[in-house]
Design a protein around this motif. Structure first.
Motif, PDB file in Angstrom:
ATOM      1  N   LYS A  95      17.408  -9.956   2.232  1.00 54.84           N
ATOM      2  CA  LYS A  95      17.286  -9.385   3.577  1.00 54.84           C
ATOM      3  C   LYS A  95      16.091  -9.943   4.354  1.00 54.84           C
ATOM      4  O   LYS A  95      15.913  -9.619   5.533  1.00 54.84           O
ATOM      5  CB  LYS A  95      17.151  -7.861   3.485  1.00 54.84           C
ATOM      6  N   GLY A  96      15.280 -10.765   3.716  1.00 49.90           N
ATOM      7  CA  GLY A  96      14.111 -11.309   4.393  1.00 49.90           C
ATOM      8  C   GLY A  96      12.995 -10.306   4.599  1.00 49.90           C
ATOM      9  O   GLY A  96      12.183 -10.449   5.517  1.00 49.90           O
ATOM     10  N   VAL A  97      12.915  -9.299   3.718  1.00 47.70           N
ATOM     11  CA  VAL A  97      11.846  -8.300   3.775  1.00 47.70           C
ATOM     12  C   VAL A  97      10.716  -8.759   2.858  1.00 47.70           C
ATOM     13  O   VAL A  97      10.950  -9.109   1.703  1.00 47.70           O
ATOM     14  CB  VAL A  97      12.351  -6.910   3.332  1.00 47.70           C
ATOM     15  N   ARG A  98       9.477  -8.752   3.339  1.00 47.21           N
ATOM     16  CA  ARG A  98       8.353  -9.274   2.559  1.00 47.21           C
ATOM     17  C   ARG A  98       7.451  -8.197   1.959  1.00 47.21           C
ATOM     18  O   ARG A  98       6.798  -8.425   0.946  1.00 47.21           O
ATOM     19  CB  ARG A  98       7.474 -10.187   3.440  1.00 47.21           C
ATOM     20  N   ARG A  99       7.371  -7.039   2.572  1.00 47.10           N
ATOM     21  CA  ARG A  99       6.327  -6.068   2.198  1.00 47.10           C
ATOM     22  C   ARG A  99       6.829  -5.061   1.173  1.00 47.10           C
ATOM     23  O   ARG A  99       7.855  -4.407   1.364  1.00 47.10           O
ATOM     24  CB  ARG A  99       5.846  -5.342   3.450  1.00 47.10           C
ATOM     25  N   ILE A 100       6.073  -4.919   0.067  1.00 45.49           N
ATOM     26  CA  ILE A 100       6.376  -3.912  -0.942  1.00 45.49           C
ATOM     27  C   ILE A 100       5.078  -3.365  -1.507  1.00 45.49           C
ATOM     28  O   ILE A 100       4.124  -4.109  -1.747  1.00 45.49           O
ATOM     29  CB  ILE A 100       7.261  -4.489  -2.077  1.00 45.49           C
ATOM     30  N   ASP A 151       7.053 -15.289  -1.813  1.00 45.65           N
ATOM     31  CA  ASP A 151       8.058 -14.611  -0.997  1.00 45.65           C
ATOM     32  C   ASP A 151       7.649 -13.223  -0.538  1.00 45.65           C
ATOM     33  O   ASP A 151       8.237 -12.688   0.402  1.00 45.65           O
ATOM     34  CB  ASP A 151       9.371 -14.465  -1.784  1.00 45.65           C
ATOM     35  N   LEU A 152       6.665 -12.626  -1.211  1.00 43.87           N
ATOM     36  CA  LEU A 152       6.360 -11.217  -0.969  1.00 43.87           C
ATOM     37  C   LEU A 152       4.899 -10.994  -0.626  1.00 43.87           C
ATOM     38  O   LEU A 152       4.022 -11.736  -1.054  1.00 43.87           O
ATOM     39  CB  LEU A 152       6.680 -10.378  -2.213  1.00 43.87           C
ATOM     40  N   ASP A 153       4.673  -9.932   0.138  1.00 49.60           N
ATOM     41  CA  ASP A 153       3.331  -9.394   0.363  1.00 49.60           C
ATOM     42  C   ASP A 153       3.278  -8.069  -0.396  1.00 49.60           C
ATOM     43  O   ASP A 153       3.735  -7.042   0.100  1.00 49.60           O
ATOM     44  CB  ASP A 153       3.073  -9.180   1.859  1.00 49.60           C
ATOM     45  N   TRP A 154       2.781  -8.110  -1.612  1.00 44.61           N
ATOM     46  CA  TRP A 154       2.819  -6.931  -2.489  1.00 44.61           C
ATOM     47  C   TRP A 154       1.437  -6.295  -2.604  1.00 44.61           C
ATOM     48  O   TRP A 154       0.407  -6.949  -2.474  1.00 44.61           O
ATOM     49  CB  TRP A 154       3.321  -7.299  -3.886  1.00 44.61           C
ATOM     50  N   THR A 155       1.456  -5.005  -2.844  1.00 43.13           N
ATOM     51  CA  THR A 155       0.243  -4.267  -3.194  1.00 43.13           C
ATOM     52  C   THR A 155       0.601  -3.273  -4.288  1.00 43.13           C
ATOM     53  O   THR A 155       1.661  -2.637  -4.241  1.00 43.13           O
ATOM     54  CB  THR A 155      -0.330  -3.497  -1.987  1.00 43.13           C
ATOM     55  N   VAL A 156      -0.268  -3.149  -5.276  1.00 40.05           N
ATOM     56  CA  VAL A 156      -0.065  -2.213  -6.379  1.00 40.05           C
ATOM     57  C   VAL A 156      -1.177  -1.181  -6.357  1.00 40.05           C
ATOM     58  O   VAL A 156      -2.354  -1.518  -6.178  1.00 40.05           O
ATOM     59  CB  VAL A 156      -0.059  -2.960  -7.733  1.00 40.05           C
ATOM     60  N   LEU A 157      -0.816   0.086  -6.532  1.00 40.63           N
ATOM     61  CA  LEU A 157      -1.794   1.157  -6.692  1.00 40.63           C
ATOM     62  C   LEU A 157      -1.759   1.633  -8.143  1.00 40.63           C
ATOM     63  O   LEU A 157      -0.686   1.896  -8.694  1.00 40.63           O
ATOM     64  CB  LEU A 157      -1.492   2.322  -5.761  1.00 40.63           C
ATOM     65  N   ARG A 158      -2.956   1.730  -8.744  1.00 39.81           N
ATOM     66  CA  ARG A 158      -3.069   2.161 -10.137  1.00 39.81           C
ATOM     67  C   ARG A 158      -3.819   3.492 -10.205  1.00 39.81           C
ATOM     68  O   ARG A 158      -5.041   3.529 -10.365  1.00 39.81           O
ATOM     69  CB  ARG A 158      -3.823   1.109 -10.955  1.00 39.81           C
ATOM     70  N   PRO A 159      -3.113   4.596 -10.067  1.00 37.10           N
ATOM     71  CA  PRO A 159      -3.781   5.892 -10.152  1.00 37.10           C
ATOM     72  C   PRO A 159      -4.174   6.226 -11.579  1.00 37.10           C
ATOM     73  O   PRO A 159      -3.605   5.710 -12.545  1.00 37.10           O
ATOM     74  CB  PRO A 159      -2.710   6.872  -9.647  1.00 37.10           C
ATOM     75  N   GLY A 160      -5.150   7.127 -11.707  1.00 31.62           N
ATOM     76  CA  GLY A 160      -5.466   7.717 -12.997  1.00 31.62           C
ATOM     77  C   GLY A 160      -4.485   8.837 -13.282  1.00 31.62           C
ATOM     78  O   GLY A 160      -3.346   8.826 -12.810  1.00 31.62           O
ATOM     79  N   TYR A 161      -4.937   9.824 -14.032  1.00 32.37           N
ATOM     80  CA  TYR A 161      -4.061  10.932 -14.430  1.00 32.37           C
ATOM     81  C   TYR A 161      -3.616  11.719 -13.202  1.00 32.37           C
ATOM     82  O   TYR A 161      -4.436  12.145 -12.383  1.00 32.37           O
ATOM     83  CB  TYR A 161      -4.800  11.852 -15.401  1.00 32.37           C
ATOM     84  N   LEU A 162      -2.290  11.908 -13.065  1.00 25.75           N
ATOM     85  CA  LEU A 162      -1.730  12.565 -11.886  1.00 25.75           C
ATOM     86  C   LEU A 162      -1.636  14.070 -12.079  1.00 25.75           C
ATOM     87  O   LEU A 162      -1.188  14.557 -13.130  1.00 25.75           O
ATOM     88  CB  LEU A 162      -0.339  12.003 -11.587  1.00 25.75           C
ATOM     89  N   VAL A 163      -2.043  14.815 -11.040  1.00 24.35           N
ATOM     90  CA  VAL A 163      -1.949  16.274 -11.048  1.00 24.35           C
ATOM     91  C   VAL A 163      -1.288  16.727  -9.749  1.00 24.35           C
ATOM     92  O   VAL A 163      -1.397  16.064  -8.713  1.00 24.35           O
ATOM     93  CB  VAL A 163      -3.338  16.932 -11.198  1.00 24.35           C
ATOM     94  N   ASP A 164      -0.595  17.831  -9.837  1.00 23.29           N
ATOM     95  CA  ASP A 164       0.133  18.355  -8.676  1.00 23.29           C
ATOM     96  C   ASP A 164      -0.732  19.324  -7.883  1.00 23.29           C
ATOM     97  O   ASP A 164      -0.460  20.524  -7.833  1.00 23.29           O
ATOM     98  CB  ASP A 164       1.436  19.025  -9.126  1.00 23.29           C
ATOM     99  N   HIS A 165      -1.779  18.805  -7.258  1.00 21.93           N
ATOM    100  CA  HIS A 165      -2.681  19.596  -6.434  1.00 21.93           C
ATOM    101  C   HIS A 165      -2.563  19.155  -4.983  1.00 21.93           C
ATOM    102  O   HIS A 165      -2.089  18.048  -4.698  1.00 21.93           O
ATOM    103  CB  HIS A 165      -4.132  19.423  -6.900  1.00 21.93           C
TER     104      HIS A 165
END
Length: 212
Positions: A95-100, A151-165
């Motif tokens: 589809k020609g989409v670059r951002r993820i 082909d892509l403009d990527w970014t990764v987020l690496r969270p620590g321990y997730l809590v539902d607050h």
């Protein structure tokens, strides 16, 4: 922006969708089982087997993809994130989409850079043993994104321990880990913030909530 959210029926994905709608974005979600997802008004739902279907299709006019894919169990050996993101990348190329932007986890950074030395030596090895399949899957996902740099403009987020607050504000640390728990609402907010920031492309960020 027209955002395509994969993993929208999960705990983080639901918050991404809710916050994206509140921010005025156009949102399409890719879900395997529409019965597990209650779409907010205006959200377009597409039934898609993102993990299993190499021919998955993105909607016309999409600007970016947000992947909140994740295993339902840390003991699941299936490469859910690796295969899912590989199929999303292929769909983006068509589809020609670059951002993820994609959710990973802090243990993927095996050096533990940014963490106290005792945490790297004592806690991290135990975490890796307990979540061997989980982190191997996320490592594979990150390799898939890095291999698609042309082909892509990527970014990764690496969270620590997730809590539902509730949201508390967050901090991002480029190419390092941030120490502390992460409120899922903050993770969702961070995903939506970086997806619109081209300066974050090509980087992984450690993430922690300001209250931790």
């Amino acid at each position: 922006m027209h955002l395509v959210v994969s993993g929208a029926s999960g705990a983080t994905g639901r918050l991404v969708v809710e916050q994206a709608v509140a921010a005025g974005h156009r949102v399409t979600v890719l879900v395997r089982d529409p019965g597990r997802f209650r779409a907010p008004a205006g959200v377009h739902v597409v039934v898609a087997q993102v993990v299993d279907d190499p021919g998955v299709t993105l909607p016309d006019g999409a600007d970016a993809v947000v992947s909140a894919l994740g295993k339902r169990s840390a003991k699941d050996p299936a490469p859910v994130c690796t295969d899912g993101v590989r199929n999303l990348v292929a769909a983006m190329r068509r589809k020609g989409v670059r951002r993820i932007v994609a959710v990973s986890a802090s243990p993927v950074l095996r050096t533990g850079y940014g963490e106290p030395w005792w945490f790297r030596r004592v806690v991290r090895p135990a975490v890796h043993r307990l979540g061997r399949d989980l982190y191997a899957d996320l490592e594979g996902m990150e390799r898939t994104l890095r291999a698609a740099d042309a082909d892509l403009d990527w970014t990764v987020l690496r969270p620590g321990y997730l809590v539902d607050h509730p949201a508390a504000g967050y901090r991002l640390v480029q190419d390092a880990n941030a120490v502390g728990n992460v409120h899922r609402a903050d993770l969702a907010a961070a995903l939506l913030s970086v997806v619109g920031d081209p300066a974050t492309a090509g980087h992984a960020y450690g993430l922690a909530s300001a209250a931790s």
